[in-house]
Design an enzyme around this catalytic site. Structure first.
Site, PDB file in Angstrom:
ATOM      1  N   SER A 148       0.858  -1.193   0.000  1.00 47.57           N
ATOM      2  CA  SER A 148       0.000   0.000   0.000  1.00 47.57           C
ATOM      3  C   SER A 148       0.886   1.232   0.000  1.00 47.57           C
ATOM      4  O   SER A 148       2.042   1.168   0.433  1.00 47.57           O
ATOM      5  CB  SER A 148      -0.857   0.017   1.269  1.00 47.57           C
ATOM      6  OG  SER A 148      -1.518   1.263   1.407  1.00 47.57           O
ATOM      7  N   TYR A 163      -1.794  -1.060  10.403  1.00 48.07           N
ATOM      8  CA  TYR A 163      -1.910  -1.201   8.944  1.00 48.07           C
ATOM      9  C   TYR A 163      -0.628  -0.712   8.265  1.00 48.07           C
ATOM     10  O   TYR A 163      -0.046  -1.391   7.428  1.00 48.07           O
ATOM     11  CB  TYR A 163      -3.122  -0.404   8.447  1.00 48.07           C
ATOM     12  CG  TYR A 163      -3.422  -0.575   6.972  1.00 48.07           C
ATOM     13  CD1 TYR A 163      -4.165  -1.653   6.515  1.00 48.07           C
ATOM     14  CD2 TYR A 163      -2.966   0.345   6.029  1.00 48.07           C
ATOM     15  CE1 TYR A 163      -4.447  -1.808   5.164  1.00 48.07           C
ATOM     16  CE2 TYR A 163      -3.240   0.199   4.683  1.00 48.07           C
ATOM     17  CZ  TYR A 163      -3.987  -0.877   4.247  1.00 48.07           C
ATOM     18  OH  TYR A 163      -4.269  -1.041   2.906  1.00 48.07           O
ATOM     19  N   LYS A 167       2.023  -3.081   6.157  1.00 47.07           N
ATOM     20  CA  LYS A 167       2.271  -2.900   4.721  1.00 47.07           C
ATOM     21  C   LYS A 167       3.748  -2.623   4.444  1.00 47.07           C
ATOM     22  O   LYS A 167       4.292  -3.061   3.425  1.00 47.07           O
ATOM     23  CB  LYS A 167       1.381  -1.779   4.175  1.00 47.07           C
ATOM     24  CG  LYS A 167      -0.115  -2.126   4.201  1.00 47.07           C
ATOM     25  CD  LYS A 167      -0.423  -3.363   3.371  1.00 47.07           C
ATOM     26  CE  LYS A 167      -1.914  -3.633   3.227  1.00 47.07           C
ATOM     27  NZ  LYS A 167      -2.211  -4.774   2.359  1.00 47.07           N
TER      28      LYS A 167
HETATM   29  P1  NDP Z   1     -11.894  -5.315   0.331  1.00 46.13           P
HETATM   30  O1  NDP Z   1     -12.230  -5.180   1.778  1.00 46.13           O
HETATM   31  O2  NDP Z   1     -12.851  -4.810  -0.694  1.00 46.13           O
HETATM   32  O3  NDP Z   1     -11.573  -6.840  -0.026  1.00 46.13           O
HETATM   33  C1  NDP Z   1     -10.746  -7.603   0.794  1.00 46.13           C
HETATM   34  C2  NDP Z   1     -11.108  -9.066   0.663  1.00 46.13           C
HETATM   35  O4  NDP Z   1     -10.193  -9.809   1.463  1.00 46.13           O
HETATM   36  C3  NDP Z   1     -12.520  -9.375   1.183  1.00 46.13           C
HETATM   37  O5  NDP Z   1     -13.203 -10.207   0.275  1.00 46.13           O
HETATM   38  C4  NDP Z   1     -12.253 -10.084   2.510  1.00 46.13           C
HETATM   39  O6  NDP Z   1     -13.218 -11.065   2.839  1.00 46.13           O
HETATM   40  C5  NDP Z   1     -10.924 -10.772   2.209  1.00 46.13           C
HETATM   41  N1  NDP Z   1     -10.253 -11.139   3.459  1.00 46.13           N
HETATM   42  C6  NDP Z   1     -10.123 -10.407   4.592  1.00 46.13           C
HETATM   43  N2  NDP Z   1      -9.479 -11.104   5.517  1.00 46.13           N
HETATM   44  C7  NDP Z   1      -9.184 -12.302   4.973  1.00 46.13           C
HETATM   45  C8  NDP Z   1      -8.524 -13.483   5.448  1.00 46.13           C
HETATM   46  N3  NDP Z   1      -8.053 -13.554   6.699  1.00 46.13           N
HETATM   47  N4  NDP Z   1      -8.384 -14.537   4.608  1.00 46.13           N
HETATM   48  C9  NDP Z   1      -8.880 -14.484   3.359  1.00 46.13           C
HETATM   49  N5  NDP Z   1      -9.532 -13.416   2.849  1.00 46.13           N
HETATM   50  C10 NDP Z   1      -9.670 -12.335   3.653  1.00 46.13           C
HETATM   51  O7  NDP Z   1     -10.469  -4.595   0.203  1.00 46.13           O
HETATM   52  P2  NDP Z   1      -9.630  -4.057  -1.068  1.00 46.13           P
HETATM   53  O8  NDP Z   1      -9.975  -4.812  -2.283  1.00 46.13           O
HETATM   54  O9  NDP Z   1      -9.685  -2.602  -1.064  1.00 46.13           O
HETATM   55  O10 NDP Z   1      -8.174  -4.452  -0.561  1.00 46.13           O
HETATM   56  C11 NDP Z   1      -7.395  -5.495  -1.130  1.00 46.13           C
HETATM   57  C12 NDP Z   1      -5.959  -5.268  -0.684  1.00 46.13           C
HETATM   58  O11 NDP Z   1      -5.525  -3.997  -1.152  1.00 46.13           O
HETATM   59  C13 NDP Z   1      -5.770  -5.241   0.834  1.00 46.13           C
HETATM   60  O12 NDP Z   1      -4.540  -5.861   1.157  1.00 46.13           O
HETATM   61  C14 NDP Z   1      -5.704  -3.757   1.145  1.00 46.13           C
HETATM   62  O13 NDP Z   1      -4.981  -3.499   2.329  1.00 46.13           O
HETATM   63  C15 NDP Z   1      -4.959  -3.270  -0.085  1.00 46.13           C
HETATM   64  N6  NDP Z   1      -5.093  -1.849  -0.357  1.00 46.13           N
HETATM   65  C16 NDP Z   1      -6.332  -1.271  -0.498  1.00 46.13           C
HETATM   66  C17 NDP Z   1      -6.433   0.078  -0.734  1.00 46.13           C
HETATM   67  C18 NDP Z   1      -7.748   0.755  -0.869  1.00 46.13           C
HETATM   68  O14 NDP Z   1      -7.759   2.006  -0.812  1.00 46.13           O
HETATM   69  N7  NDP Z   1      -8.852   0.060  -1.053  1.00 46.13           N
HETATM   70  C19 NDP Z   1      -5.229   0.917  -0.862  1.00 46.13           C
HETATM   71  C20 NDP Z   1      -3.988   0.197  -0.748  1.00 46.13           C
HETATM   72  C21 NDP Z   1      -3.935  -1.133  -0.495  1.00 46.13           C
HETATM   73  P3  NDP Z   1     -14.341 -10.771   3.951  1.00 46.13           P
HETATM   74  O15 NDP Z   1     -15.416 -10.072   3.229  1.00 46.13           O
HETATM   75  O16 NDP Z   1     -14.745 -12.110   4.457  1.00 46.13           O
HETATM   76  O17 NDP Z   1     -13.680  -9.914   5.015  1.00 46.13           O
END
Ligand code: NDP
Length: 258
Positions: A148, A163, A167
């Site tokens: 991130s 967080y 990261k």
């Molecule tokens: P979302 O919350 O939309 O999606 C994350 C997904 O990960 C969800 O489906 C969630 O499932 C799943 N998840 C969470 N915990 C676990 C676990 N322990 N095992 C398996 N699956 C899990 O987030 P984003 O798509 O925005 O984020 C994706 C990645 O990008 C993350 O690492 C985030 O930190 C990173 N990121 C996001 C940014 C943003 O602004 N959106 C910016 C920079 C980085 P469930 O619904 O069950 O929780």
């Protein structure tokens, strides 16, 4: 063969963690559109199944869902076994599942700290390690971890020390694996997105309230979209990136550029 053909991923097999929605779903779609077969790995199996069925129909690729908690070594090993049973090999691992908890450092409980580190850092370690073990045996593969821009800056005004630390850890983990595996044919890179409009932000009222404030600071004055990360990951996943390993790729609309 033209450059677009050279970038295709036909015949490659992979998995995407956190693939049910958000960035993972968008990138998984792009990997399929480029010709790969993909396992949608997520805790939320209902959403993962819906995503997998939709993606298979949309792209004609082999897409299936696997329920996995990336913080559990047993879950991760079982997931990799299922991927190998279905696909026979593993070429692409997008280790992307992540969560954020916004609590000031002085108030953060041990459980909150541990939860974020477990999912964001240990989860990436476990999935990248499991993928690496297979890819090293094969002599090829590409691992892409989601870090991130929070690995590079401290976001304001929301507090998120766990967080940010997790990261930053993902980037050093990525570089460490890349160096250890540099002569094995396995590449390891990370991406560092800026603010992206997914449920991570859009389903959290305390964060949606801050979007205008972030947009004032960000030079492009808007959130990024998940699809704006697709081509970057497709590139890193493919053989055109054969000299690219141990790097972090920032895609943040210049948020961290000043
Ligand atoms: P979302 O919350 O939309 O999606 C994350 C997904 O990960 C969800 O489906 C969630 O499932 C799943 N998840 C969470 N915990 C676990 C676990 N322990 N095992 C398996 N699956 C899990 O987030 P984003 O798509 O925005 O984020 C994706 C990645 O990008 C993350 O690492 C985030 O930190 C990173 N990121 C996001 C940014 C943003 O602004 N959106 C910016 C920079 C980085 P469930 O619904 O069950 O929780």
């Amino acid at each position: 063969m033209g450059i677009i053909e050279k970038m295709r991923l036909d015949g490659k097999k992979g998995f995407v963690t956190g693939g049910a929605r958000g960035i993972g779903k968008s990138v998984a779609l792009a990997l399929c559109e480029a010709g790969a077969d993909i396992a949608i790995v997520d805790m939320d199996i209902d959403e993962a199944q819906k995503t997998a069925e939709w993606m298979a129909k949309e792209t004609g690729q082999d897409v299936f869902a696997v329920q996995t908690d990336v913080t559990s070594p047993d879950d991760v090993n079982q997931m990799v076994d299922q991927v190998l049973a279905r696909f026979g090999r593993l070429d692409i691992a997008f280790c992307n599942a992540g969560i954020c908890i916004n609590v000031p450092a002085v108030d953060m409980t041990f459980e909150q700290w541990k939860k974020v580190i477990d999912v964001n850092l240990t989860g990436v370690f476990l999935t990248a390690q499991a993928a690496g073990r297979i890819m090293i045996k094969q002599g090829s593969g590409s691992i892409i971890n989601t870090a991130s821009m929070s690995a590079h800056i401290v976001n304001v005004p929301q507090p998120q020390c766990a967080y940010n630390a997790s990261k930053a850890g993902v980037i050093q983990l990525t570089k460490s694996m890349a160096v250890e595996w540099a002569t094995t044919g396995v590449r390891v890179n990370s991406i560092s997105p800026g603010y992206i409009g997914t449920e991570l932000i859009l389903a959290a009222p305390h964060l949606t309230a801050l979007i205008d404030e972030w947009n004032k600071i960000g030079p492009m004055h808007r959130l990024g979209k998940p699809e704006e990360l697709q081509a970057l990951v497709v590139y890193l996943a493919g053989d055109m990136a054969s000299f690219t390993t141990g790097s972090d790729f920032v895609a943040d609309g210049a948020f961290t550029a000043f």
